[in-house]
Scaffold this motif. Structure first.
Motif, PDB file in Angstrom:
ATOM      1  N   LEU A  17      14.748   8.028 121.046  1.00 12.06           N
ATOM      2  CA  LEU A  17      14.465   9.127 120.125  1.00 12.06           C
ATOM      3  C   LEU A  17      15.752   9.622 119.471  1.00 12.06           C
ATOM      4  N   ASN A  18      15.644  10.051 118.212  1.00  9.89           N
ATOM      5  CA  ASN A  18      16.807  10.661 117.562  1.00  9.89           C
ATOM      6  C   ASN A  18      16.928  12.110 118.060  1.00  9.89           C
ATOM      7  N   PRO A  19      18.053  12.770 117.800  1.00 11.31           N
ATOM      8  CA  PRO A  19      18.258  14.134 118.316  1.00 11.31           C
ATOM      9  C   PRO A  19      17.145  15.124 117.942  1.00 11.31           C
ATOM     10  N   GLU A  20      16.627  15.044 116.728  1.00  8.25           N
ATOM     11  CA  GLU A  20      15.558  15.965 116.310  1.00  8.25           C
ATOM     12  C   GLU A  20      14.278  15.692 117.099  1.00  8.25           C
ATOM     13  N   GLN A  21      13.968  14.429 117.326  1.00  6.81           N
ATOM     14  CA  GLN A  21      12.776  14.079 118.098  1.00  6.81           C
ATOM     15  C   GLN A  21      12.920  14.525 119.553  1.00  6.81           C
ATOM     16  N   ARG A  22      14.112  14.344 120.117  1.00  8.94           N
ATOM     17  CA  ARG A  22      14.344  14.783 121.497  1.00  8.94           C
ATOM     18  C   ARG A  22      14.204  16.301 121.594  1.00  8.94           C
ATOM     19  N   ALA A  23      14.741  17.021 120.611  1.00 10.89           N
ATOM     20  CA  ALA A  23      14.636  18.486 120.621  1.00 10.89           C
ATOM     21  C   ALA A  23      13.174  18.912 120.579  1.00 10.89           C
ATOM     22  N   SER A  24      12.390  18.265 119.747  1.00 11.58           N
ATOM     23  CA  SER A  24      10.968  18.584 119.642  1.00 11.58           C
ATOM     24  C   SER A  24      10.238  18.269 120.948  1.00 11.58           C
ATOM     25  N   PHE A  25      10.501  17.104 121.498  1.00 15.68           N
ATOM     26  CA  PHE A  25       9.864  16.699 122.751  1.00 15.68           C
ATOM     27  C   PHE A  25      10.222  17.668 123.883  1.00 15.68           C
ATOM     28  N   PHE A  26      11.521  17.910 124.042  1.00 14.45           N
ATOM     29  CA  PHE A  26      11.960  18.736 125.160  1.00 14.45           C
ATOM     30  C   PHE A  26      11.705  20.219 124.958  1.00 14.45           C
ATOM     31  N   SER A  27      11.422  20.651 123.728  1.00 17.10           N
ATOM     32  CA  SER A  27      11.104  22.070 123.544  1.00 17.10           C
ATOM     33  C   SER A  27       9.819  22.419 124.289  1.00 17.10           C
ATOM     34  N   GLU A  28       8.858  21.524 124.271  1.00 17.65           N
ATOM     35  CA  GLU A  28       7.617  21.767 125.013  1.00 17.65           C
ATOM     36  C   GLU A  28       7.845  21.674 126.516  1.00 17.65           C
ATOM     37  N   CYS A  29       8.638  20.706 126.956  1.00 17.13           N
ATOM     38  CA  CYS A  29       8.945  20.565 128.384  1.00 17.13           C
ATOM     39  C   CYS A  29       9.714  21.787 128.888  1.00 17.13           C
ATOM     40  N   GLY A  30      10.733  22.185 128.133  1.00 26.90           N
ATOM     41  CA  GLY A  30      11.555  23.325 128.528  1.00 26.90           C
ATOM     42  C   GLY A  30      10.767  24.618 128.573  1.00 26.90           C
ATOM     43  N   LYS A  31       9.905  24.822 127.592  1.00 33.78           N
ATOM     44  CA  LYS A  31       9.066  26.022 127.548  1.00 33.78           C
ATOM     45  C   LYS A  31       8.151  26.061 128.774  1.00 33.78           C
ATOM     46  N   ASN A  32       7.515  24.951 129.081  1.00 32.43           N
ATOM     47  CA  ASN A  32       6.610  24.890 130.222  1.00 32.43           C
ATOM     48  C   ASN A  32       7.359  25.144 131.530  1.00 32.43           C
ATOM     49  N   CYS A  33       8.524  24.558 131.663  1.00 30.33           N
ATOM     50  CA  CYS A  33       9.312  24.702 132.882  1.00 30.33           C
ATOM     51  C   CYS A  33       9.735  26.151 133.106  1.00 30.33           C
ATOM     52  N   VAL A  34      10.264  26.775 132.075  1.00 27.27           N
ATOM     53  CA  VAL A  34      10.782  28.140 132.211  1.00 27.27           C
ATOM     54  C   VAL A  34       9.643  29.145 132.434  1.00 27.27           C
ATOM     55  N   LYS A  35       8.467  28.870 131.883  1.00 20.03           N
ATOM     56  CA  LYS A  35       7.325  29.761 132.095  1.00 20.03           C
ATOM     57  C   LYS A  35       6.869  29.748 133.555  1.00 20.03           C
ATOM     58  N   CYS A  36       7.220  28.700 134.285  1.00 14.10           N
ATOM     59  CA  CYS A  36       6.821  28.574 135.683  1.00 14.10           C
ATOM     60  C   CYS A  36       7.702  29.374 136.635  1.00 14.10           C
ATOM     61  N   GLY A  37       8.637  30.156 136.138  1.00 13.81           N
ATOM     62  CA  GLY A  37       9.434  30.947 137.068  1.00 13.81           C
ATOM     63  C   GLY A  37      10.580  31.723 136.480  1.00 13.81           C
ATOM     64  N   THR A  38      11.530  31.045 135.861  1.00 14.69           N
ATOM     65  CA  THR A  38      12.756  31.733 135.478  1.00 14.69           C
ATOM     66  C   THR A  38      12.585  32.697 134.306  1.00 14.69           C
ATOM     67  N   LEU A  39      11.538  32.536 133.510  1.00  9.80           N
ATOM     68  CA  LEU A  39      11.321  33.466 132.398  1.00  9.80           C
ATOM     69  C   LEU A  39      11.207  34.898 132.905  1.00  9.80           C
ATOM     70  N   LYS A  40      10.530  35.103 134.016  1.00  6.51           N
ATOM     71  CA  LYS A  40      10.375  36.446 134.573  1.00  6.51           C
ATOM     72  C   LYS A  40      11.723  37.055 134.956  1.00  6.51           C
ATOM     73  N   ILE A  41      12.614  36.234 135.465  1.00  8.64           N
ATOM     74  CA  ILE A  41      13.955  36.715 135.825  1.00  8.64           C
ATOM     75  C   ILE A  41      14.685  37.196 134.577  1.00  8.64           C
ATOM     76  N   TYR A  42      14.614  36.401 133.511  1.00  6.27           N
ATOM     77  CA  TYR A  42      15.293  36.774 132.272  1.00  6.27           C
ATOM     78  C   TYR A  42      14.619  37.969 131.605  1.00  6.27           C
ATOM     79  N   GLN A  43      13.305  38.098 131.742  1.00  4.09           N
ATOM     80  CA  GLN A  43      12.615  39.270 131.197  1.00  4.09           C
ATOM     81  C   GLN A  43      13.086  40.543 131.893  1.00  4.09           C
ATOM     82  N   GLU A  44      13.303  40.455 133.202  1.00  2.00           N
ATOM     83  CA  GLU A  44      13.816  41.612 133.954  1.00  2.00           C
ATOM     84  C   GLU A  44      15.235  41.970 133.509  1.00  2.00           C
TER      85      GLU A  44
END
Length: 147
Positions: A17-44
């Motif tokens: 994948l080119n950098p733009e495609q990787r960013a698009s792909f991993f944006s969904e992965c990263g969002k899902n991962c952070v919603k599973c825990g660390t987002l609450k820490i950063y919200q606090e």
């Protein structure tokens, strides 16, 4: 077939994948991962800092396994992770540095979800998967808004 064999193909696919495609792909992965825990820490942290970026990053410096620096007040920060917390890497499935795009995208998601009116750029400066001692992300507020 072992699950680790499947991930060898995953690594090869990500490499194509080119950098733009990787960013698009991993944006969904990263969002899902952070919603599973660390987002609450950063919200606090955001609530504690009352939305102030400098206070937010000062408080982030107190989190276990995290270090932060204010490079330029109100606009540029360094965020360090002292170990790779990605389960895919920890369990030995993925070890290519391109996986770090997921961390970059998760940070962008957190920042955009907390400061909806601001725009940020995140740059991977160092990463454990690149052979560095820690992961270092440069975070820059790219808008001129005062809110």
């Amino acid at each position: 077939m072992e699950l680790s064999d499947w991930f060898k193909g995953f690594e090869k696919g990500i490499s194509c994948l080119n950098p733009e495609q990787r960013a698009s792909f991993f944006s969904e992965c990263g969002k899902n991962c952070v919603k599973c825990g660390t987002l609450k820490i950063y919200q606090e942290l955001y609530k504690k800092a009352k939305g102030n970026l400098d206070i937010f990053f000062s408080e982030a410096n107190k989190l276990p396994g995290v270090r932060s620096e204010i490079v330029q007040k109100g606009s540029v920060y360094h965020l360090y992770f002292m170990e790779c917390t990605c389960m895919l890497h920890q369990q030995g499935y993925v070890s290519i540095p391109l996986l770090c795009e997921c961390s970059k995208q998760s940070i962008l998601y957190v920042l955009h979800s907390l400061w909806k009116e601001k725009r940020f750029q995140v740059t991977i400066c160092e990463s454990i998967l690149r052979g560095n001692q820690h992961c270092k992300m440069r975070i820059e507020k790219t808008d001129n808004g005062n809110t």
